[in-house]
Design an enzyme around this catalytic site. Structure first.
Site, mmCIF file in Angstrom:
data_model
loop_
_atom_site.group_PDB
_atom_site.id
_atom_site.type_symbol
_atom_site.label_atom_id
_atom_site.label_comp_id
_atom_site.label_asym_id
_atom_site.label_seq_id
_atom_site.Cartn_x
_atom_site.Cartn_y
_atom_site.Cartn_z
ATOM 1 N N VAL A 67 0.810 -1.226 0.000
ATOM 2 C CA VAL A 67 0.000 0.000 0.000
ATOM 3 C C VAL A 67 0.846 1.279 0.000
ATOM 4 C CG1 VAL A 67 -1.989 -1.100 1.095
ATOM 5 C CG2 VAL A 67 -0.255 0.019 2.525
ATOM 6 N N TYR B 168 6.294 5.376 15.125
ATOM 7 C CA TYR B 168 4.996 4.711 14.971
ATOM 8 C C TYR B 168 3.873 5.621 15.482
ATOM 9 C CZ TYR B 168 1.389 1.085 15.502
ATOM 10 O OH TYR B 168 0.233 0.357 15.422
ATOM 11 N N ALA C 281 3.884 8.858 15.781
ATOM 12 C CA ALA C 281 3.707 10.010 14.880
ATOM 13 C C ALA C 281 2.898 9.616 13.660
ATOM 14 C CB ALA C 281 5.068 10.549 14.461
ATOM 15 N N SER C 282 3.175 8.442 13.139
ATOM 16 C CA SER C 282 2.435 8.005 11.939
ATOM 17 C C SER C 282 0.962 7.786 12.268
ATOM 18 C CB SER C 282 3.054 6.728 11.354
ATOM 19 O OG SER C 282 2.760 5.592 12.151
ATOM 20 N N LYS C 283 0.682 7.295 13.464
ATOM 21 C CA LYS C 283 -0.710 7.030 13.836
ATOM 22 C C LYS C 283 -1.441 8.320 14.222
ATOM 23 C CE LYS C 283 -0.907 2.625 13.077
ATOM 24 N NZ LYS C 283 -1.772 2.105 11.992
ATOM 25 N N ILE D 86 -3.478 -4.796 21.632
ATOM 26 C CA ILE D 86 -4.206 -5.939 21.082
ATOM 27 C C ILE D 86 -3.227 -7.091 20.867
ATOM 28 C CG2 ILE D 86 -5.741 -6.715 19.229
ATOM 29 C CD1 ILE D 86 -6.855 -4.341 20.901
#
Lengths: 81, 250
Positions: free
Chosen positions: B67, B158, B160-162, B191
């Protein structure tokens, strides 16, 4: 005027809510208030629906005039005069 | 269970395992045809084989796609268009996790994480939204994370990306609402998936200690929220970030 060209004029007129007589090859994006960025996406969706194709992102950005739209449709195999 | 997604066409990226796999399963139980998207042909076909063997109401198409590669994303949605001429649901779930202290972060880590976690959402949403317009609307669901709102040691990139996912979701929700497209994010807490297990048993156990409910969440519990957001019961819900974290933020 070919049917396909007439289809394109109709799509432009209906999407931009303008008189079909205004839809000339030299009509350009943002040259009239009716063809702003929001209307552009309506136009893109209508063209995709009418000609049963899926445009590339580059096509959407590059569709800066009616003439350019015709050029892009030809690239996708739509026969225009 | 009824079939709230009966006849709907869904694309689930990162659908071969974890939350994505559970979402594919839930959506098929609800009657959807699901494009199960994974990075490789082998992982995708294995997942589709397993899902098909479960005797669900819906059906599946496997599709390999990175993606983060706009050309591959274009091919993916061209395939959806050729087969169905429309799309109703996108779950942008593909994600990568690099646990690294900020002083140890490399340009490659930043590039790799943002390529999948943010760029993947943007590329997929571009094509998905246009296909959704053809059908009169749809639902885009992006997987953010509790790391995007709260952060944690080692999660700078991670997180920052989220956080960027949330920003993208809020803007897309405003932009696409007039076209009948709802855009929401799910922010899972901790999770139990292959991805979270990759941080090691010690850290895994430490994180459990910060959860009010005293356990890690299940992928199916996130999938249930995705099903809600995808279906008619969320018809007036857009621009939201739904936490699924067992009280981690209380």
């Amino acid at each position: 005027m070919s049917n396909t060209h007439a289809q394109l004029v109709k799509v432009f007129a209906e999407s931009l809510l303008v008189d079909p007589a205004m839809v000339k090859p030299d009509l350009t994006y943002n040259s009239i208030p009716a063809w702003d960025s929001v209307a552009h996406m309506t136009l893109v969706a209508a063209i995709e629906q009418e000609f049963d194709l899926m445009l590339d992102t580059d096509d959407i950005i590059g569709m800066s005039s009616v003439a350019k739209a015709e050029e892009i449709l030809r690239k996708h195999g739509v026969t225009l005069p | 269970m009824g079939a709230p997604l009966n006849g709907k066409i869904a694309v689930v990226t990162g659908g071969t395992r974890g939350i994505g796999f559970a979402t594919c399963r839930r959506f098929a139980e609800a009657g959807a045809h699901v494009f199960v998207v994974g990075r490789t042909e082998s992982s995708t076909s294995t997942a589709v084989e397993e899902l098909r063997g479960a005797g669900l109401d819906g059906s599946f198409t496997g599709a390999a796609c990175d993606v983060g590669d706009p050309d591959q994303v274009k091919d993916l949605f061209q395939r959806v268009f050729s087969a169905h001429k429309r799309l109703d649901i996108l779950v942008s779930n593909a994600g990568v996790l690099h646990d690294a202290l900020v002083s140890m972060v490399t340009p490659k880590i930043i590039s790799d994480v943002f390529s999948v976690n943010l760029n993947g959402l943007l590329y997929c949403s571009q094509y998905a939204s246009r296909l959704m317009v053809r059908g009169g609307g749809g639902s885009i669901i992006a997987l953010s994370s509790i790391m995007g709102t709260n952060g944690a040691v080692g999660q700078t990139v991670y997180g920052a990306s989220k956080a960027a996912v949330v920003g993208a979701v809020k803007s897309m929700a405003k932009e696409l609402a007039p076209r009948g497209i709802r855009v929401n994010a799910i922010a899972p807490g901790f999770i139990d998936t292959d991805m979270t297990r990759s941080i090691g048993e010690v850290k895994f156990s430490e994180r459990i200690g910060s959860i009010a409910m005293g356990r890690a969440g299940l992928a199916t519990e996130v999938a249930d929220v995705a099903l809600f957001l995808a279906g008619p019961m969320a018809s007036y819900v857009t621009g939201q970030v739904i936490g699924v974290d067992g009280g981690m933020l209380i």
